[in-house]
Design a protein around this motif. Sequence first.
Motif, short mmCIF file in Angstrom:
data_model
loop_
_atom_site.label_atom_id
_atom_site.label_comp_id
_atom_site.label_asym_id
_atom_site.label_seq_id
_atom_site.Cartn_x
_atom_site.Cartn_y
_atom_site.Cartn_z
N MET A 24 11.56 13.43 9.69
CA MET A 24 10.89 12.18 10.05
C MET A 24 10.08 11.64 8.86
O MET A 24 9.55 12.39 8.07
CB MET A 24 9.94 12.43 11.23
N ILE A 25 10.04 10.33 8.80
CA ILE A 25 9.24 9.67 7.76
C ILE A 25 8.14 8.90 8.48
O ILE A 25 8.44 8.07 9.35
CB ILE A 25 10.11 8.69 6.95
N ALA A 26 6.89 9.18 8.14
CA ALA A 26 5.79 8.47 8.81
C ALA A 26 4.89 7.79 7.79
O ALA A 26 4.53 8.38 6.77
CB ALA A 26 4.99 9.44 9.66
N PHE A 27 4.55 6.55 8.08
CA PHE A 27 3.53 5.83 7.32
C PHE A 27 2.29 5.77 8.20
O PHE A 27 2.36 5.29 9.33
CB PHE A 27 3.97 4.39 7.05
N LEU A 78 3.99 3.31 10.82
CA LEU A 78 5.26 3.33 11.57
C LEU A 78 5.94 4.66 11.27
O LEU A 78 5.59 5.35 10.31
CB LEU A 78 6.16 2.15 11.17
N SER A 79 6.90 5.02 12.12
CA SER A 79 7.66 6.21 11.77
C SER A 79 9.14 5.98 11.99
O SER A 79 9.55 5.21 12.87
CB SER A 79 7.16 7.44 12.53
N VAL A 80 9.91 6.61 11.13
CA VAL A 80 11.37 6.50 11.14
C VAL A 80 11.90 7.87 11.55
O VAL A 80 11.51 8.89 10.97
CB VAL A 80 11.89 6.13 9.74
N LYS A 81 12.76 7.87 12.56
CA LYS A 81 13.28 9.14 13.07
C LYS A 81 14.35 9.69 12.13
O LYS A 81 15.02 8.95 11.42
CB LYS A 81 13.89 8.95 14.45
N ASN A 96 9.86 7.56 -1.94
CA ASN A 96 10.20 8.48 -3.04
C ASN A 96 9.14 8.46 -4.14
O ASN A 96 9.42 8.84 -5.28
CB ASN A 96 11.60 8.23 -3.59
N ALA A 97 7.94 8.03 -3.78
CA ALA A 97 6.78 8.14 -4.65
C ALA A 97 6.92 7.32 -5.93
O ALA A 97 6.28 7.61 -6.94
CB ALA A 97 6.46 9.60 -4.98
N LEU A 98 7.74 6.27 -5.89
CA LEU A 98 7.78 5.34 -7.02
C LEU A 98 6.55 4.44 -6.97
O LEU A 98 6.18 3.81 -7.96
CB LEU A 98 9.05 4.48 -6.97
N GLU A 99 5.95 4.38 -5.79
CA GLU A 99 4.72 3.61 -5.58
C GLU A 99 3.74 4.52 -4.86
O GLU A 99 4.15 5.33 -4.04
CB GLU A 99 5.08 2.41 -4.70
N LYS A 100 2.44 4.42 -5.23
CA LYS A 100 1.44 5.26 -4.56
C LYS A 100 0.48 4.37 -3.77
O LYS A 100 0.04 3.34 -4.27
CB LYS A 100 0.63 6.04 -5.60
N PRO A 101 0.15 4.75 -2.53
CA PRO A 101 -0.74 3.90 -1.74
C PRO A 101 -2.19 4.02 -2.22
O PRO A 101 -2.57 5.04 -2.80
CB PRO A 101 -0.60 4.48 -0.34
N ASP A 102 -2.98 2.95 -2.00
CA ASP A 102 -4.43 3.02 -2.25
C ASP A 102 -5.10 3.78 -1.12
O ASP A 102 -6.12 4.42 -1.32
CB ASP A 102 -5.04 1.62 -2.31
N ALA A 103 -4.55 3.63 0.08
CA ALA A 103 -5.11 4.33 1.24
C ALA A 103 -3.97 4.64 2.20
O ALA A 103 -2.94 3.98 2.19
CB ALA A 103 -6.14 3.44 1.94
N GLY A 104 -4.19 5.67 3.03
CA GLY A 104 -3.18 6.07 4.00
C GLY A 104 -2.23 7.12 3.44
O GLY A 104 -2.31 7.47 2.26
N GLN A 105 -1.37 7.60 4.32
CA GLN A 105 -0.42 8.65 3.91
C GLN A 105 1.02 8.27 4.22
O GLN A 105 1.28 7.57 5.19
CB GLN A 105 -0.66 9.96 4.68
#
Length: 245
Positions: A1-4, A26-29, A52-61
């Motif tokens: 699963m992918i979760a933002f 959101l999450s992707v199954k 794929n970590a080409l971009e890093k968030p300022d906040a959140g996971q």
Amino acid sequence: MIAFNNVTKSFVDKDGDFKAVDNVSLSVKSEEIFGIIGESGAGKSTLMRFINALEKPDAGQIVVDDIDVATLGGRRLRTHQKNIGMIFQQFNLLSNKTVEDNIKVPLELHRYNHPLPLDEVIKFVGLDDKRSSFPAELSGGQKQRVGIARALVTRPEILLCDEPTSALDEKTTEEITDVLRRAQMEFGMTVIIVTHELNVIKQLCDRAAVLEKGKLIDIIDVEQPTRMNSEQSYYDRILAVLKNG
Ligand SMILES: Nc1ncnc2c1ncn2[C@@H]1O[C@H](COP(=O)(O)OP(=O)(O)OP(=O)(O)O)[C@@H](O)[C@H]1O
Ligand SMILES: [Mg+2]
């Protein structure tokens, strides 16, 4: 699963700071085909590039299979990235390499444990008779088949597609969405597709996130598109097209 989880990312433009991605959760199954749709500048590519970590968030996971992507570095980050294939609007092929050699490029950059046999992947995308051709000798649809084969040859668990059909006409778009659907079924990948084409969402996706100015407006169940919680005009048009178009 992918979760933002509450993901935010700001950039600076001429008017100062703005949020390209604004508190998105959101999450992707697993094994889902998930669309991201929205107008130019909505933050679609940025959202996808977090995975794929080409971009890093300022906040959140961003959490992929229970791992917070931000905690990865070095070899573990490379392993994560190797597990993710990408295809692009402009195909990103090397013009001085044949079809076959383009498809082999990722295998020359990294060691993969279970690459797909080259013959198998070339057959899968329908390019058997083009394996010695150069990109300039191919149609747009054939070029994207090379792009798909280059992603599949590493057997990724996640496939990220950024506007994969935006440079193609309608008929070729259908052929490419068909290859992507078959690939998902054959290899059981989770597929995320950024697009502004509603017919692609309709042909391919289980669900689609609607982004506007960095904000998640809704997640549409493509089989049963119903209004959830918004009065946005762009969103209205999407629902109308998915219902009737
Ligand atoms: N590295 C960056 N530096 C500054 N601004 C950026 C950067 N990356 C993206 N942006 C800005 O963030 C916003 C969202 O960009 P993004 O590429 O995610 O949009 P998009 O929805 O994919 O648009 P398009 O459909 O045109 O590809 C845009 O306003 C863009 O100009
Ligand atoms: Mg984009």
